[in-house]
Design an enzyme around this catalytic site. Sequence first.
Site, short mmCIF file in Angstrom:
data_model
loop_
_atom_site.label_atom_id
_atom_site.label_comp_id
_atom_site.label_asym_id
_atom_site.label_seq_id
_atom_site.Cartn_x
_atom_site.Cartn_y
_atom_site.Cartn_z
N HIS A 72 0.84 -1.21 0.00
CA HIS A 72 0.00 0.00 0.00
C HIS A 72 0.87 1.25 0.00
O HIS A 72 1.76 1.38 0.81
CB HIS A 72 -0.91 0.02 1.23
CG HIS A 72 -2.11 -0.86 1.08
ND1 HIS A 72 -3.25 -0.71 1.84
CD2 HIS A 72 -2.35 -1.89 0.24
CE1 HIS A 72 -4.14 -1.62 1.47
NE2 HIS A 72 -3.61 -2.36 0.52
N TYR A 200 -9.57 5.02 7.68
CA TYR A 200 -9.79 5.27 9.10
C TYR A 200 -10.84 6.38 9.17
O TYR A 200 -10.56 7.49 8.73
CB TYR A 200 -8.51 5.75 9.78
CG TYR A 200 -7.42 4.69 9.93
CD1 TYR A 200 -6.55 4.40 8.89
CD2 TYR A 200 -7.26 4.02 11.14
CE1 TYR A 200 -5.54 3.45 9.05
CE2 TYR A 200 -6.25 3.07 11.30
CZ TYR A 200 -5.40 2.79 10.26
OH TYR A 200 -4.40 1.85 10.42
N PRO A 292 -4.81 -0.49 18.73
CA PRO A 292 -4.53 -0.93 17.36
C PRO A 292 -4.59 0.18 16.31
O PRO A 292 -4.24 -0.05 15.15
CB PRO A 292 -5.63 -1.97 17.09
CG PRO A 292 -6.72 -1.61 18.05
CD PRO A 292 -6.06 -1.04 19.25
N LYS A 296 0.72 -0.69 15.26
CA LYS A 296 2.13 -0.81 15.65
C LYS A 296 2.47 -2.07 16.44
O LYS A 296 3.65 -2.38 16.62
CB LYS A 296 2.53 0.40 16.51
CG LYS A 296 2.60 1.70 15.73
CD LYS A 296 3.75 1.68 14.75
CE LYS A 296 3.70 2.84 13.81
NZ LYS A 296 4.08 2.52 12.43
N TYR A 384 3.47 6.42 10.71
CA TYR A 384 2.62 5.29 10.29
C TYR A 384 3.45 4.24 9.56
O TYR A 384 3.29 3.03 9.79
CB TYR A 384 1.48 5.78 9.40
CG TYR A 384 0.42 4.73 9.15
CD1 TYR A 384 -0.61 4.53 10.06
CD2 TYR A 384 0.47 3.91 8.03
CE1 TYR A 384 -1.58 3.55 9.85
CE2 TYR A 384 -0.48 2.92 7.80
CZ TYR A 384 -1.51 2.75 8.72
OH TYR A 384 -2.45 1.76 8.50
C1 PHB Z 1 -6.31 -4.85 10.55
O1 PHB Z 1 -6.30 -5.05 9.33
O2 PHB Z 1 -6.68 -5.72 11.34
C2 PHB Z 1 -5.85 -3.54 11.06
C3 PHB Z 1 -5.28 -2.64 10.19
C4 PHB Z 1 -4.88 -1.41 10.65
C5 PHB Z 1 -5.03 -1.09 11.97
C6 PHB Z 1 -5.57 -2.01 12.86
C7 PHB Z 1 -5.98 -3.25 12.40
O3 PHB Z 1 -4.63 0.13 12.42
#
Ligand code: PHB
Length: 389
Positions: A72, A200, A292, A296, A384
């Site tokens: 990505h 997000y 989450p 990280k 990130y």
């Molecule tokens: C996930 O794909 O489970 C996932 C991706 C990004 C995050 C948290 C979980 O920040």
Amino acid sequence: MRTQVAIIGAGPAGLLLGRLLEQHGIETVILEQRSGEYVLGRIRAGVLEDLSRRVLNEAGVGARMEAEGLVHDGVELAFDGARQRFSFHDLVGREVMVYGQTEVTRDLMAARAASGAPTIYEAENVALHDFDAARPRVTWRKDGVTRELVCDFIAGCDGFHGASRRAVPEAALTQFERVYPFGWLGVLVDQPPVSPELIYASHPRGFALCSMRSAMRSRYYLQVSTEADIGEWTDDRFWDELRRRIPAEAAGHLRTGPSIEKSIAPLRSFVAEPLRFGRLFLAGDAAHIVPPTGAKGLNLAVSDVTYLSQALAQYYGERSMAGIDGYSARALRRIWRAERFSWWMTTLLHQFPDRSPFERRLQLAEFDHLCDSRAAAQAMCDSYTGSPL
Ligand code: PHB
Ligand code: APR
């Protein structure tokens, strides 16, 4: 039984440490309280920083990740329906690899099985002894018999609820913690992702995240109350709520289906310091937890065990204690930076039940700043995608 390094826990931290030490010719035994099948049943996050990708490749366990993982170049944030894409290539010259932690664990397990290095699954009552002396020991029970492993060092890679951190006298540990007043309800579904990159989404009804595992498997999350009862979250209710929280255009493309996994996870920030007690080291979730939101957790497990493997290689190769003495401070520096970032992303994107309209305006101002200021966007993407070691 005797080995050089006893590793407690066969999650990604323990298995990767075993692999990195094996590459330096250092013997390990891994003790895991669950079965291999149980470990592979856990669904966790799936975003790998460049550094983690490189470490996995150098450890010789990256082939499937490179073939099946999704690279990505960017990520999207959405606030009350307004979307903004941030290009990692453009802003910081990096990218991330989307590849589930479960798959990383599967690849590490296969490599360990092929190498013949021992992993003892379903080890009960794992207990750590004498790590403040020259000859630490680990005991456990299996098939009704108590067994003992004598070693030079113990690596506590047994997660937040493991035995390793609890074996340290309370007075020797300083613990920092923030528990957030909400959790994440996650759903895994065999449908193509709603969008090619992660979204997000901050919304007055609560945060939502659109993620994925592959071109055919998606992972979605909703912010829910800490008292939420998973039994009350039917698939239909989940999809209806997700559609309301993500941008309308994305909601129109959402492909739903029966969930193949559904679970609620609490959100917590936690650090235990230091990471070394004589001949015991803590690494991964045994030492720290991040919410989450910044993705990280797995990346920190990778950087911890990379530092630890370098320290142990220096000890066995040159009989030097320098790396071992420096491990805790070196790892904690990276850990605290990830803690800061994960706390910041969490605070930016979630609805806090006890916060005022003033704080909501601050969140919107921060989003505006990220959209408008290249420097602010670069700072976010730098964290990130993860800085080099
Ligand atoms: C996930 O794909 O489970 C996932 C991706 C990004 C995050 C948290 C979980 O920040
Ligand atoms: N004895 C032996 N093994 C144990 C014990 C114990 N007392 N307690 C826990 N374990 C095992 C668990 O069953 C698990 O398999 O230790 C392992 C720890 O693995 P993880 O919880 O996956 O932790 P870690 O390897 O540090 O990986 C960190 O996991 O939680 C995510 O976000 C986190 O992605 C990050 C990653």
